[in-house]
Motif scaffolding. Structure first.
Motif, mmCIF file in Angstrom:
data_model
loop_
_atom_site.group_PDB
_atom_site.id
_atom_site.type_symbol
_atom_site.label_atom_id
_atom_site.label_comp_id
_atom_site.label_asym_id
_atom_site.label_seq_id
_atom_site.Cartn_x
_atom_site.Cartn_y
_atom_site.Cartn_z
ATOM 1 N N PRO A 12 22.651 5.451 27.130
ATOM 2 C CA PRO A 12 22.849 6.606 28.016
ATOM 3 C C PRO A 12 24.258 6.602 28.616
ATOM 4 C CG PRO A 12 20.811 5.419 28.536
ATOM 5 C CD PRO A 12 21.585 4.545 27.609
ATOM 6 N N LEU A 13 24.885 7.782 28.616
ATOM 7 C CA LEU A 13 26.236 7.912 29.173
ATOM 8 C C LEU A 13 26.266 8.762 30.435
ATOM 9 C CD1 LEU A 13 28.359 8.498 25.927
ATOM 10 C CD2 LEU A 13 28.034 6.352 27.187
ATOM 11 N N LEU A 14 25.650 9.931 30.385
ATOM 12 C CA LEU A 14 25.686 10.855 31.517
ATOM 13 C C LEU A 14 24.592 11.889 31.332
ATOM 14 C CD1 LEU A 14 28.497 13.512 31.059
ATOM 15 C CD2 LEU A 14 27.872 11.937 29.253
ATOM 16 N N ARG A 15 24.405 12.699 32.341
ATOM 17 C CA ARG A 15 23.437 13.792 32.259
ATOM 18 C C ARG A 15 24.164 15.121 32.373
ATOM 19 N NH1 ARG A 15 17.998 13.080 32.698
ATOM 20 N NH2 ARG A 15 17.238 10.953 32.997
ATOM 21 N N THR A 16 23.699 16.113 31.642
ATOM 22 C CA THR A 16 24.261 17.450 31.726
ATOM 23 C C THR A 16 23.186 18.415 32.221
ATOM 24 O OG1 THR A 16 25.390 19.210 30.492
ATOM 25 C CG2 THR A 16 23.782 17.883 29.271
ATOM 26 N N PRO A 17 23.319 18.925 33.459
ATOM 27 C CA PRO A 17 22.334 19.876 33.988
ATOM 28 C C PRO A 17 22.375 21.190 33.212
ATOM 29 C CG PRO A 17 23.690 18.932 35.738
ATOM 30 C CD PRO A 17 24.350 18.574 34.450
ATOM 31 N N LEU A 18 21.218 21.818 33.050
ATOM 32 C CA LEU A 18 21.106 23.102 32.373
ATOM 33 C C LEU A 18 20.636 24.162 33.359
ATOM 34 C CD1 LEU A 18 19.345 22.094 29.015
ATOM 35 C CD2 LEU A 18 21.787 22.279 29.484
ATOM 36 N N ARG A 19 21.142 25.385 33.192
ATOM 37 C CA ARG A 19 20.700 26.517 34.011
ATOM 38 C C ARG A 19 20.193 27.610 33.087
ATOM 39 N NH1 ARG A 19 22.760 26.801 39.230
ATOM 40 N NH2 ARG A 19 21.254 28.504 39.466
ATOM 41 N N ALA A 20 19.012 28.143 33.409
ATOM 42 C CA ALA A 20 18.515 29.316 32.691
ATOM 43 C C ALA A 20 19.248 30.536 33.235
ATOM 44 C CB ALA A 20 17.007 29.465 32.892
ATOM 45 N N VAL A 21 19.799 31.350 32.334
ATOM 46 C CA VAL A 21 20.630 32.481 32.752
ATOM 47 C C VAL A 21 20.381 33.684 31.856
ATOM 48 C CG1 VAL A 21 22.511 31.184 33.842
ATOM 49 C CG2 VAL A 21 22.511 31.490 31.361
ATOM 50 N N ALA A 22 20.736 34.841 32.403
ATOM 51 C CA ALA A 22 20.693 36.095 31.649
ATOM 52 C C ALA A 22 21.759 37.020 32.230
ATOM 53 C CB ALA A 22 19.320 36.741 31.732
ATOM 54 N N ALA A 23 22.113 38.043 31.471
ATOM 55 C CA ALA A 23 23.079 39.026 31.952
ATOM 56 C C ALA A 23 22.468 39.866 33.072
ATOM 57 C CB ALA A 23 23.524 39.909 30.790
ATOM 58 N N PRO A 24 23.278 40.464 33.930
ATOM 59 C CA PRO A 24 22.742 41.223 35.086
ATOM 60 C C PRO A 24 21.790 42.350 34.700
ATOM 61 C CG PRO A 24 25.089 40.838 35.351
ATOM 62 C CD PRO A 24 24.739 40.383 33.973
ATOM 63 N N GLY A 25 22.013 42.976 33.551
ATOM 64 C CA GLY A 25 21.147 44.086 33.155
ATOM 65 C C GLY A 25 19.882 43.681 32.437
ATOM 66 N N HIS A 26 19.680 42.408 32.230
ATOM 67 C CA HIS A 26 18.489 41.939 31.518
ATOM 68 C C HIS A 26 17.270 42.011 32.435
ATOM 69 C CE1 HIS A 26 15.791 39.171 29.384
ATOM 70 N NE2 HIS A 26 16.536 39.392 28.315
ATOM 71 N N PRO A 27 16.089 42.332 31.898
ATOM 72 C CA PRO A 27 14.889 42.429 32.751
ATOM 73 C C PRO A 27 14.601 41.159 33.542
ATOM 74 C CG PRO A 27 14.465 43.393 30.590
ATOM 75 C CD PRO A 27 15.819 42.773 30.511
ATOM 76 N N LEU A 28 14.919 39.985 33.013
ATOM 77 C CA LEU A 28 14.646 38.755 33.752
ATOM 78 C C LEU A 28 15.535 38.628 34.984
ATOM 79 C CD1 LEU A 28 14.194 36.212 30.820
ATOM 80 C CD2 LEU A 28 12.403 37.221 32.260
ATOM 81 N N ALA A 29 16.704 39.281 34.963
ATOM 82 C CA ALA A 29 17.584 39.242 36.131
ATOM 83 C C ALA A 29 16.947 39.969 37.311
ATOM 84 C CB ALA A 29 18.945 39.862 35.794
ATOM 85 N N ALA A 30 16.119 40.960 37.023
ATOM 86 C CA ALA A 30 15.434 41.681 38.095
ATOM 87 C C ALA A 30 14.476 40.767 38.834
ATOM 88 C CB ALA A 30 14.700 42.897 37.530
ATOM 89 N N LEU A 31 13.817 39.845 38.113
ATOM 90 C CA LEU A 31 12.930 38.885 38.769
ATOM 91 C C LEU A 31 13.721 37.979 39.700
ATOM 92 C CD1 LEU A 31 10.597 37.758 35.824
ATOM 93 C CD2 LEU A 31 10.127 39.445 37.614
ATOM 94 N N ALA A 32 14.895 37.579 39.246
ATOM 95 C CA ALA A 32 15.736 36.740 40.093
ATOM 96 C C ALA A 32 16.124 37.472 41.359
ATOM 97 C CB ALA A 32 16.978 36.291 39.315
ATOM 98 N N ALA A 33 16.420 38.768 41.233
ATOM 99 C CA ALA A 33 16.789 39.557 42.411
ATOM 100 C C ALA A 33 15.636 39.641 43.404
ATOM 101 C CB ALA A 33 17.222 40.961 41.979
#
Length: 301
Positions: free
Chosen positions: A164-185
């Motif tokens: 093991p060397l390091l960890r890389t965090p991941l973020r789930a993302v979408a563009a502002p106009g994507h339907p999933l972005a509305a849930l985030a809002a």
């Protein structure tokens, strides 16, 4: 004619070009001028071309002479590298080091170690390739890479030695106009049911498109071999995905991407582990071990 060509003839030619005269070349090579002149005459006769115009006070390179001087430099440099690699191999250094890297591995933490490797082993041929997700492991197993910098999902295989060397965090993302972005809002985490209808942009190994999928939340998958092209489609609103945090932090801050919280997300919050790995039955050579030790010294805390 190539069989009669010698490195010594090329050294004489380059010495004349560098010093500007036959006599100066003779002094550099510690030879009498007549020996230098004879070496050039032999080379011209062998190749059937005039390398110097001798009509003036001092011989001048002809047009073909200037071109062949450049070629002579390349040949002499290659010969020097040939001798250096052979000498390193006699000292126990592997003749070359092939490194494969997964696309999710951050580059910045590795740069210093790779630069230090080139300084510690300046004559070592290093081959470096970025693979699709899982491609580095495939290259280890095919013996076309000695070391991999990679993720090992879902776990470390028995035939692989991994550090093991390091960890890389991941973020789930979408563009502002994507339907999933509305849930985030709305401040609501996305459930698996919310994710399933939408295209997920996933990384895969192009040599094994039917291989294992990790973190997949639906059946509508668009597959990519590199992060750059996936980012283009992500920003264009064609789907959602998990991206390394260091690659999307600026886009999230500017509003070009929207972070999505996922209910019961299986991705560890601290991120995925990046390993340095090699086959258990293929021990690293001197340079590979040196690189592994340097990476661990710099990155493991």
């Amino acid at each position: 004619m190539i069989g009669s060509l010698t490195l010594d003839q090329l050294r004489v030619l380059v010495a004349i070009a560098d010093t500007g005269s036959f006599s100066a070349a003779g002094r550099r090579l510690r030879r009498v001028q007549s020996a230098v002149s004879q070496a050039v005459a032999n080379l011209e006769q062998l190749q059937g071309v005039a390398l110097f115009d001798r009509q003036g006070h001092r011989p001048q390179l002809t047009e073909v002479g200037r071109v062949l001087v450049d070629q002579a430099r390349l040949v002499l440099a290659s010969a020097s590298r040939f001798e250096a690699v052979a000498a390193s191999t006699r000292a126990g250094v592997e003749p070359q080091l092939a490194i494969a890297i997964d696309p999710l591995v951050p580059t910045a933490p590795l740069i210093d170690s790779l630069r230090a490797l080139s300084q510690a082993f300046p004559d070592l041929p290093v081959h470096f390739s970025t693979e699709g997700l899982g491609g580095s492991l495939r290259r280890l197993r095919s013996d076309s890479a000695a070391m991999a910098l990679c993720l090992l999902l879902p776990g470390v295989p028995e035939d692989i030695a991994a550090y093991p060397l390091l960890r890389t965090p991941l973020r789930a993302v979408a563009a502002p106009g994507h339907p999933l972005a509305a849930l985030a809002a709305l401040g609501r985490p996305a459930t698996q049911g919310d994710l399933a209808p939408h295209v997920q942009l996933v990384l895969s190994d192009p040599a094994d498109p039917g291989g294992p999928n990790y973190g997949v939340a639906g059946t509508r998958l668009w597959r990519f071999a590199d992060l750059g092209r996936r980012m283009d489609f992500l920003l264009a609103g064609f789907g959602w995905c998990r991206m390394p945090e260091h690659l999307v932090a600026t886009a999230i801050a500017s509003g070009a991407l929207i972070a999505i919280e996922i209910h019961d997300d299986p991705t560890p919050p601290e991120g995925l582990t990046i390993y340095a790995a090699h086959r258990r039955d293929r021990a690293l050579g001197v340079a590979g071990r040196w690189l592994l030790d340097d990476l661990r010294r710099r990155l493991v805390h």
